[in-house]
Design a protein around this motif. Structure first.
Motif, PDB file in Angstrom:
ATOM      1  N   HIS A  14       0.791  -1.230   0.000  1.00  0.00           N
ATOM      2  CA  HIS A  14       0.000   0.000   0.000  1.00  0.00           C
ATOM      3  C   HIS A  14       0.825   1.283   0.000  1.00  0.00           C
ATOM      4  O   HIS A  14       0.366   2.302  -0.520  1.00  0.00           O
ATOM      5  N   GLU A  15       2.020   1.238   0.600  1.00  0.00           N
ATOM      6  CA  GLU A  15       2.849   2.441   0.698  1.00  0.00           C
ATOM      7  C   GLU A  15       4.311   2.032   0.845  1.00  0.00           C
ATOM      8  O   GLU A  15       4.599   0.916   1.286  1.00  0.00           O
ATOM      9  N   ARG A  17       7.548  -1.369  -1.885  1.00  0.00           N
ATOM     10  CA  ARG A  17       6.683  -0.254  -2.277  1.00  0.00           C
ATOM     11  C   ARG A  17       5.793  -0.663  -3.446  1.00  0.00           C
ATOM     12  O   ARG A  17       6.157  -1.523  -4.240  1.00  0.00           O
ATOM     13  N   PRO A  18       4.615  -0.026  -3.503  1.00  0.00           N
ATOM     14  CA  PRO A  18       3.751  -0.267  -4.670  1.00  0.00           C
ATOM     15  C   PRO A  18       4.401   0.326  -5.919  1.00  0.00           C
ATOM     16  O   PRO A  18       5.157   1.299  -5.838  1.00  0.00           O
ATOM     17  N   GLY A  69      -0.966  -2.920 -10.096  1.00  0.00           N
ATOM     18  CA  GLY A  69      -0.819  -4.358  -9.992  1.00  0.00           C
ATOM     19  C   GLY A  69       0.574  -4.895  -9.738  1.00  0.00           C
ATOM     20  O   GLY A  69       0.797  -6.092  -9.838  1.00  0.00           O
ATOM     21  N   ARG A  70       1.522  -4.035  -9.411  1.00  0.00           N
ATOM     22  CA  ARG A  70       2.893  -4.488  -9.146  1.00  0.00           C
ATOM     23  C   ARG A  70       3.365  -3.968  -7.800  1.00  0.00           C
ATOM     24  O   ARG A  70       2.949  -2.920  -7.331  1.00  0.00           O
ATOM     25  N   THR A  71       4.274  -4.721  -7.202  1.00  0.00           N
ATOM     26  CA  THR A  71       4.952  -4.307  -5.977  1.00  0.00           C
ATOM     27  C   THR A  71       6.435  -4.535  -6.194  1.00  0.00           C
ATOM     28  O   THR A  71       6.842  -5.538  -6.785  1.00  0.00           O
ATOM     29  N   ARG A 124       3.805  -9.448  -8.914  1.00  0.00           N
ATOM     30  CA  ARG A 124       2.385  -9.129  -9.030  1.00  0.00           C
ATOM     31  C   ARG A 124       1.824  -8.946  -7.624  1.00  0.00           C
ATOM     32  O   ARG A 124       1.968  -9.818  -6.766  1.00  0.00           O
ATOM     33  N   THR A 125       1.165  -7.844  -7.407  1.00  0.00           N
ATOM     34  CA  THR A 125       0.566  -7.574  -6.101  1.00  0.00           C
ATOM     35  C   THR A 125      -0.476  -8.629  -5.768  1.00  0.00           C
ATOM     36  O   THR A 125      -0.603  -9.039  -4.609  1.00  0.00           O
TER      37      THR A 125
END
Length: 138
Positions: free
Chosen positions: A66-67, A77-78, A82-84, A100-101
């Protein structure tokens, strides 16, 4: 139910040159170590040519969706839709991977089925850990 969850994920390694390489990595959660998540990279994805495993907190991973979080060796971090991004900092350099988140969310949901967030302390075996710590002290 098994006390361990493993989930294969596709990690996109980001290099300093304008290219990315996709490698299979494994996320692992073990309720006997309820605060930690491990991410293992296969030998082909590492400079040493051996499997490398990073360990970091489950809370860091959950928050990083999320942050931006993390100040040490692991930062999350995002990134776009759809990715992290996970950054792994070591003396040899920094490795950055995109995941992939949705894969991370699914892994975190499965881990919370084993140990709900906030209840990790109930799964610690402090007597055993203290015995191991003091075993050689006498």
């Amino acid at each position: 139910m098994s006390p361990v969850i493993e989930q294969a994920v596709q990690a996109r390694l980001v290099a300093s040159v304008p290219r990315t390489e996709t490698v299979a990595a494994t996320l692992r959660y073990d309720r006997t170590d309820p605060f930690a998540v491990r991410m293992a990279f296969p030998p082909l994805a590492t400079l040493e040519g051996t499997e490398v495993t990073w360990e970091f907190s489950r809370e860091l991973l959950a928050s990083g969706i999320h942050e931006p979080v993390g100040l040490g060796d692991v930062r999350v971090r995002p990134f776009g839709y759809g990715r992290t991004v996970l950054e792994f900092h070591a003396p040899e350099g920094t490795a950055m991977v995109h995941l992939r988140t949705s894969d991370l969310r699914r892994f975190l949901e499965r881990s919370e089925d084993l140990v709900p967030a906030g209840h990790e302390h109930l799964h610690l075996n402090l007597d055993h850990d203290l015995t191991e710590l003091l075993r050689d002290a006498c």
